[in-house]
Design a protein around this motif. Structure first.
Motif, short mmCIF file in Angstrom:
data_model
loop_
_atom_site.label_atom_id
_atom_site.label_comp_id
_atom_site.label_asym_id
_atom_site.label_seq_id
_atom_site.Cartn_x
_atom_site.Cartn_y
_atom_site.Cartn_z
N ASP A 25 -41.17 0.67 71.91
CA ASP A 25 -42.38 1.19 71.24
C ASP A 25 -43.55 0.22 71.32
O ASP A 25 -44.67 0.57 70.92
CB ASP A 25 -42.07 1.53 69.78
CG ASP A 25 -41.44 0.37 69.03
OD1 ASP A 25 -40.88 -0.52 69.68
OD2 ASP A 25 -41.51 0.36 67.78
N VAL A 26 -43.31 -1.00 71.81
CA VAL A 26 -44.40 -1.97 71.98
C VAL A 26 -44.37 -2.54 73.40
O VAL A 26 -44.14 -3.75 73.60
CB VAL A 26 -44.32 -3.11 70.92
CG1 VAL A 26 -44.78 -2.64 69.57
CG2 VAL A 26 -42.89 -3.68 70.83
N PRO A 27 -44.60 -1.70 74.42
CA PRO A 27 -44.49 -2.16 75.81
C PRO A 27 -45.46 -3.28 76.16
O PRO A 27 -45.18 -4.11 77.04
CB PRO A 27 -44.79 -0.89 76.62
CG PRO A 27 -45.56 -0.01 75.68
CD PRO A 27 -45.02 -0.30 74.32
N HIS A 28 -46.61 -3.32 75.47
CA HIS A 28 -47.61 -4.36 75.76
C HIS A 28 -47.14 -5.75 75.33
O HIS A 28 -47.71 -6.76 75.75
CB HIS A 28 -48.94 -4.03 75.08
CG HIS A 28 -48.83 -3.84 73.60
ND1 HIS A 28 -48.23 -2.72 73.04
CD2 HIS A 28 -49.23 -4.62 72.55
CE1 HIS A 28 -48.26 -2.83 71.72
NE2 HIS A 28 -48.86 -3.96 71.41
N LEU A 29 -46.09 -5.81 74.49
CA LEU A 29 -45.55 -7.10 74.04
C LEU A 29 -44.28 -7.49 74.80
O LEU A 29 -43.60 -8.45 74.41
CB LEU A 29 -45.24 -7.04 72.54
CG LEU A 29 -46.42 -6.79 71.60
CD1 LEU A 29 -45.93 -6.71 70.16
CD2 LEU A 29 -47.46 -7.91 71.74
N ARG A 30 -43.98 -6.76 75.86
CA ARG A 30 -42.73 -6.97 76.59
C ARG A 30 -42.51 -8.42 77.02
O ARG A 30 -41.49 -9.04 76.72
CB ARG A 30 -42.71 -6.04 77.80
CG ARG A 30 -41.58 -6.29 78.78
CD ARG A 30 -41.81 -5.47 80.05
NE ARG A 30 -40.90 -5.86 81.10
CZ ARG A 30 -41.02 -5.46 82.38
NH1 ARG A 30 -42.03 -4.66 82.72
NH2 ARG A 30 -40.16 -5.87 83.30
N TRP A 31 -43.49 -8.99 77.72
CA TRP A 31 -43.31 -10.35 78.26
C TRP A 31 -43.41 -11.41 77.18
O TRP A 31 -42.75 -12.45 77.26
CB TRP A 31 -44.32 -10.62 79.37
CG TRP A 31 -44.06 -9.77 80.58
CD1 TRP A 31 -44.84 -8.76 81.07
CD2 TRP A 31 -42.90 -9.82 81.42
NE1 TRP A 31 -44.25 -8.19 82.16
CE2 TRP A 31 -43.06 -8.81 82.41
CE3 TRP A 31 -41.76 -10.61 81.43
CZ2 TRP A 31 -42.12 -8.58 83.40
CZ3 TRP A 31 -40.80 -10.38 82.42
CH2 TRP A 31 -40.97 -9.39 83.39
N GLN A 94 -36.24 -3.40 82.23
CA GLN A 94 -36.62 -2.11 81.64
C GLN A 94 -35.57 -1.03 81.90
O GLN A 94 -35.84 0.17 81.74
CB GLN A 94 -37.98 -1.63 82.20
CG GLN A 94 -39.16 -2.52 81.80
CD GLN A 94 -39.46 -2.45 80.31
OE1 GLN A 94 -40.00 -1.48 79.82
NE2 GLN A 94 -39.09 -3.49 79.58
#
Length: 313
Positions: A25-31, A94
């Motif tokens: 739900d927070v793909p922008h925080l993946r890395w 992913q």
């Protein structure tokens, strides 16, 4: 009891694999999350590994308290290695699918290691109780043979119950969604995916939680109530401070681990939410192993001296 319908052919894939959503739900925080949890995992393995090493190698730390602490550090490495590497792999690739067998294996390992931690923390509380309340009998009561038996019992006792509980949960029918809104295969999110009546499974979970979590927690509280009573009667302020310092370290770990475990497995089903379950799980799977070395070591002069001796060598 609700009738369990046979899954249709379209749902057969849901019976052989699940999808761990973890932090989808927070793909922008993946890395950012990948980097953060990578550093945490390396720190946990290295710090607990150092404690395990020095408690085995340093002659000054060959006492029951440090024998238990060494085993506890090794347990923390095992515990965090069941969840974090998989979560890091999911963040990197992913590809969040996990087979039914792998999910059941992960849950069983977490439950067995969690039970071991409950029992080992109880043993450590008993060790401090004997050391402070019955110091003259301590060498006799906590001899090397007894220590080995207590540790072996802590590792082995939970295995039959937790294997049986895992088997019972995964014998349920999963005919709905196969999406696990969690970062590992924990009991609450898996139960949510089961179709039909889950009353028996939920009752068995509560019974196991009472036996493995609540009873050890009460024994720890009883031990420390007696310890505190004895410490307050010590004539020397220095002795009281030293005893409280040793005991407070253990109590902090107990509060973190048991507090989150009790809330996770003993609170009513209707109050479960994915967000709260994830936060609580982070406490007993990551936060406790991460803070264990700092809580026990940075406040312990013997461990610091042993680490210096190891570094000098």
């Amino acid at each position: 009891m609700q009738h369990k319908e046979k899954p249709s052919e379209a749902n057969l894939t849901e019976l052989i694999e699940f999808v761990l959503l973890d932090f989808a739900d927070v793909p922008h925080l993946r890395w950012l999350l990948f980097g953060l949890f990578s550093v945490i995992y390396i720190a946990i393995v290295m710090s607990n590994g150092i404690i395990f090493l020095i408690t085995k190698l340093d002659p000054a730390l060959q006492t029951p308290m440090y024998y238990f602490l060494g085993n506890f550090s090794f347990l923390e490495i095992c515990y965090v290695s069941v969840t974090l590497p998989r979560m890091l792999m999911n963040l990197w690739t992913q590809r969040r699918t996990i087979s039914l067998v792998a999910c059941a294996t992960q849950m069983c390992c977490i439950l067995v290691l969690g039970a071991t931690e409950c029992f080992l923390l109880t043993v450590m509380a008993y060790d401090r109780y004997v050391a402070i309340c019955n110091p003259l009998h301590y060498p006799l009561v906590m001899n090397h043979k007894i220590c080995i038996q207590l540790v072996a019992g802590s590792w082995i006792s939970g295995i039959p119950v937790q294997i049986g509980q895992t088997f019972q949960i995964f014998s349920l029918s999963f005919c709905g969604s196969n999406l696990i809104d969690h970062f590992f295969c924990d009991i609450p999110p898996i139960i949510k995916l089961a179709c039909g009546d889950t009353f028996v499974s939920e009752m068995l979970i509560y019974i196991a939680a009472v036996l493995i979590v609540t009873i050890p927690f009460l024994l720890i509280l009883i031990s420390y109530s007696k310890i505190i009573s004895t410490v307050l009667q010590l004539p020397s302020a220095t002795s009281r401070a030293k005893a409280f310092s040793t005991c407070s370290s253990h109590l902090i770990v107990v509060a973190l681990f048991f507090g989150s475990a009790v809330i996770t497995y003993l609170r009513p089903k209707h109050s479960h939410s994915a967000g709260i379950d994830k936060v609580l799980s982070l406490f007993y799977t990551i936060v406790t192993p991460m803070f264990n070395p700092m809580i026990y070591s940075l406040r312990n002069k013997d461990v610091i001296m042993a680490l210096r001796r190891l570094l000098y060598k």
